[in-house]
Design a protein around this motif. Structure first.
Motif, PDB file in Angstrom:
ATOM      1  N   TRP A   1       0.832  -1.278   0.077  1.00 39.54           N
ATOM      2  CA  TRP A   1      -0.046  -0.068  -0.055  1.00 39.54           C
ATOM      3  C   TRP A   1       0.837   1.314  -0.221  1.00 39.54           C
ATOM      4  CZ3 TRP A   1      -4.830   1.143  -1.210  1.00 39.54           C
ATOM      5  CH2 TRP A   1      -5.881  -0.041  -1.070  1.00 39.54           C
ATOM      6  N   LEU A   2       1.978   1.189   0.789  1.00 40.03           N
ATOM      7  CA  LEU A   2       2.770   2.472   0.888  1.00 40.03           C
ATOM      8  C   LEU A   2       3.371   2.690  -0.305  1.00 40.03           C
ATOM      9  CD1 LEU A   2       4.513   2.312   4.202  1.00 40.03           C
ATOM     10  CD2 LEU A   2       2.332   3.521   3.786  1.00 40.03           C
ATOM     11  N   GLU A   3       3.655   1.610  -1.220  1.00 44.91           N
ATOM     12  CA  GLU A   3       4.374   1.886  -2.466  1.00 44.91           C
ATOM     13  C   GLU A   3       3.336   2.664  -3.472  1.00 44.91           C
ATOM     14  OE1 GLU A   3       6.144  -1.837  -4.046  1.00 44.91           O
ATOM     15  OE2 GLU A   3       7.756  -1.501  -2.522  1.00 44.91           O
ATOM     16  N   ARG A   4       1.971   1.877  -3.368  1.00 42.48           N
ATOM     17  CA  ARG A   4       0.977   2.222  -4.351  1.00 42.48           C
ATOM     18  C   ARG A   4       0.646   3.744  -4.115  1.00 42.48           C
ATOM     19  NH1 ARG A   4      -2.375  -2.285  -4.487  1.00 42.48           N
ATOM     20  NH2 ARG A   4      -4.150  -1.514  -3.808  1.00 42.48           N
ATOM     21  N   LEU A   5       0.551   4.391  -2.862  1.00 47.68           N
ATOM     22  CA  LEU A   5       0.295   5.529  -2.485  1.00 47.68           C
ATOM     23  C   LEU A   5       1.468   6.453  -2.284  1.00 47.68           C
ATOM     24  CD1 LEU A   5      -2.831   5.234  -0.207  1.00 47.68           C
ATOM     25  CD2 LEU A   5      -2.874   5.458  -2.694  1.00 47.68           C
TER      26      LEU A   5
END
Lengths: 313, 455
Positions: A116-120
């Protein structure tokens, strides 16, 4: 098919007032459901009952036909309107903590947080304290915290407030992606444009009562008033047994703009046929009320007379 | 249950990792050891007071006043009181006080004696001088009635009281100084820690409330779990701190003890500072007035072991009782503090609600000192103070070093457990409603309503 979430005759009263009175809702699976209502209507009370923060006085909530129980907490994600995180905690740790409180194992949580952190685009911030993040980024972190445990019911209270248009779009796409992956999203908001854009179904709550619910298309249909907008050139007869001109504007070079309401028994094609025979038609469009109009209309209709009188127009 | 455990972990780790925790843990024992050494230095350097005597009574008081270890009498300069006073004022470096016997002073009407000094005379010095004068006048009266000096010396009683505690096995020797010191130290620890960490619980709750994280948390855990997790997590912090302090203090006193016992051999009363407890005892009982304390503590100090001062104390029941009553008291008070934190919107509003919680805490400390240490440690008032759950954590811990019957310990323990179950129940009900209540001025009436709200 049983709705994924049902409210059945829910009533909740506080010492001084009734927050919810006999509210029933059916929320179909894999849909985006808009919970609308003016401030203080009882939306938050309903959400707090669904998230088991409080309990209903009467009636019940069912998840997949099953009465709400503590085990459902892991299957619900809730983003409250009042956002908050532990300010002195690192982003990564905070997400891990919140995910584990919802029953996720440490390795699972760690892996999902990474994704998630990568995606956002939050990866560089994982080791920073929350208080060092901008407001928008904190909101993103909170959104991640809400959906990290992959709940099948996601409740978002004003999810777009505090986002710039770019991030609001990013979040919107994530919401749609979650729906496509099988989640049901309950959406509490005042922003009507996002309701029309995203919601499949809505319910309108006003003064602790449900005053309207159904699919967005059905509701718009019921609120259609057989009114059409016509633009063209020529001279239009103002009185006619089959329709009524509500508004007429003459424009330069013999152009005109009219708003016309059909009388019962007349179809739009009848009007169109009449128009083609008499004028040159440039545009012909049905005037469908926006959810915003419907919202305001219903809220005012259900408002007691006394209140209307004292409210300045 | 594992949710509470997760919350406990978070509360514990975020606090223990703070720099302030580390500083507190390292600095406190250093300060303690430092102040002990300081006290020892100060008491060992207590010099002999020089008292100038101006005698206008013709009783030859100057020659009759016998010098003691602490006092030395010298003739005042000048041949009038005014001259002597003037000389004393100018020469204050060599003389500590000026003792004046007026012309009408006789052995039978020993009135009008004055002690002049620059500034206030300490109670200790005044007592010592009064004692010296009293003894001299008494001896003079006795010898006037025909007794010679050796008979007088023979007549003097010189009794040393050695208190023996019969409740201990084999009637072990009672260590009054250590007992009193331990009572002070333990009760002030309980008082301080309940207060400091109770307020931390309150702050933590109101921080969560003003951070608006409550709603997120409450959608995954029960309010009770959140409250208990915080209280227990902070309790774990306290015990970690205790353990660190115990280890560090032990290490430091082991290093400092040889230094202290060295000076102790030179002047016996200083031995009282060999241990923490004695340091406290020494402050409370002026060495000159407590020969029993001095002799009782001088003996164990000679062992040169830093823990020798614990001789004669019921160590096991003190440690066990201290930990139990501290934990019980902490749970009882901190749940009340948590309720306050939950009820108010910000710290400043907390003041009015803190009052009824802090008053029993402060009162139980002050009243217990008077009733237990300065009164009867096993009297009826002491008994009741150590039974009521609001006062028992402090009162019972204060009584522990004096020895408390087992049945009282058990009864008080059971009442305390019942007490904190009740306050946590009460606090949980206020907490539950309070944490989601914003922007409302809270009154006591409001709080009492919250207790009866349904789920």
């Amino acid at each position: 098919m049983t709705p994924i979430l049902q409210a059945i005759n829910v009533r909740k009263a506080y010492a001084a007032h009734v927050a919810l009175d006999d509210v029933s809702l059916d929320i179909p699976e894999r849909s985006i459901f808009g919970l609308l209502g003016p401030n203080g209507a009882g939306k938050t009370s309903l959400i707090r009952i669904i998230t088991q923060i409080t309990a209903a006085d009467e009636g019940e909530i069912r998840v997949r036909g099953q009465k709400l129980h503590p085990g459902h907490i892991a299957d619900i994600g809730y983003l409250p309107e009042e956002r908050g995180l532990y300010k002195k905690m690192k982003v990564g740790e905070q997400l891990l903590y919140l995910a584990r409180l919802r029953g996720l194992s440490r390795p699972d949580a760690t892996q999902r947080i990474k994704g998630w952190l990568e995606r956002l685009d939050l990866k560089p911030w994982a080791e920073k304290n929350v208080e060092d993040l901008s407001k928008g980024m904190q909101q993103k972190v909170q959104f991640v915290a809400t959906v990290l445990h992959e709940p099948s019911i996601i409740i978002l209270d004003e999810p777009f407030s505090g986002f710039d248009p770019i991030n609001a779009n990013l979040i919107k796409d994530e919401i749609l992606a979650l729906r496509d992956k099988g989640a049901t999203i309950i959406f509490s908001t005042h922003r009507m444009e996002s309701v029309e854009e995203l919601c499949d179904n809505i319910a309108l709550i006003n003064r602790s009562h449900k005053v309207l619910d159904g699919s967005v298309r059905d509701i718009k249909n019921t609120f259609r008033s057989q009114t059409y907008e016509v633009e063209g050139r020529g001279r239009l007869m103002v009185t006619h047994p089959d329709f009524e001109v509500l508004e007429h504007k003459d424009r330069e070079n013999g152009h005109f703009y009219d708003v016309i309401r059909l009388h019962a028994g007349t179809s739009p094609n009848d009007l169109l046929r009449y128009l083609i025979g008499n004028v040159e038609v440039h545009a012909f469009r049905e005037l469908i009320p926006s959810i915003n109009d419907i919202f305001i209309r219903r809220v005012q209709e259900t408002m007691p007379e006394s209140l209307l009188e004292t409210t300045p127009a | 249950m594992d949710k509470i455990w997760l919350i406990v972990q978070r509360e514990y780790l975020t606090r223990v990792r703070k720099k302030s925790f580390l500083i507190m843990s390292l600095l406190a024992p250093l300060l303690l050891a430092g102040s002990m050494v300081g006290i020892a230095m100060l008491s060992s350097s207590s010099k002999t007071d020089v008292v100038a005597v101006r005698d206008e009574s013709g009783q030859q008081m100057l020659t009759r006043l016998a010098a003691t270890e602490d006092l030395k009498f010298v003739p005042a300069t000048g041949n009038s009181l005014a001259a002597a006073t003037e000389a004393f004022r100018k020469d204050k470096a060599r003389q500590d006080a000026l003792l004046y016997f007026p012309p009408n002073f006789t052995l039978d009407s020993a009135a009008g004696v004055q002690l002049l000094a620059n500034g206030n005379v300490s109670l200790k010095r005044q007592n010592a001088i009064r004692k010296a004068v009293n003894k001299t006048v008494g001896d003079l009266k006795l010898s006037r009635s025909g007794l010679n000096q050796s008979t007088i010396d023979n007549l003097k009683a010189n009794v040393e009281l050695s208190a023996v505690d019969l409740t201990q096995e084999g009637g072990r020797k009672n260590n009054v100084g250590a007992t009193t010191g331990a009572a002070y130290l333990l009760s002030i620890l309980v008082y301080m820690f309940i207060f400091i960490y109770g307020v931390q619980v309150m702050r933590g709750v109101s921080e969560e409330k003003s951070n608006r994280i409550m709603e997120v948390m409450l959608s995954s855990v029960k309010p009770f779990q959140l409250m208990m997790g915080k209280i227990l997590g902070i309790a774990a912090v306290v015990f970690t701190q205790f353990a660190l302090w115990a280890v560090l203090s032990w290490g430091l006193t082991s290093i400092a003890a040889p230094l202290l016992t060295d000076s102790a051999r030179k002047s016996p009363p200083v031995a009282a500072a060999a241990g923490v407890q004695e340091a406290a005892a020494a402050r409370e009982t002026p060495a000159a007035d407590a020969p029993a304390t001095a002799s009782a503590t001088a003996a164990p100090a000679a062992d040169s072991s830093p823990l020798a001062f614990l001789d004669g104390l019921p160590i096991a029941s003190i440690i066990g009782g201290f930990l139990f009553f501290f934990l019980g008291g902490y749970l009882l008070y901190s749940s009340l503090f948590a309720a306050i934190g939950a009820a108010v919107d910000d710290q400043t509003d907390a003041q009015q609600f803190m009052f009824p919680v802090t008053v029993p805490l402060i009162l139980s400390y002050i009243v217990s000192i008077n009733v237990i240490i300065n009164g009867d440690p096993n009297g009826p008032l002491a008994f009741w103070l150590s039974m009521v759950p609001l006062t028992s954590p402090i009162a019972m811990v204060m009584r522990l070093p004096f020895g408390v019957p087992m049945w009282q310990l058990l009864l008080s323990g059971v009442i305390l457990v019942a007490g904190f179950i009740f306050t946590t129940w009460l606090a949980a009900r206020i907490y539950r409603v309070g944490v989601l209540m914003y922007g409302k001025k809270i009154t006591y009436g409001e709080l009492s309503k919250w207790m009866f709200y349904k789920g």
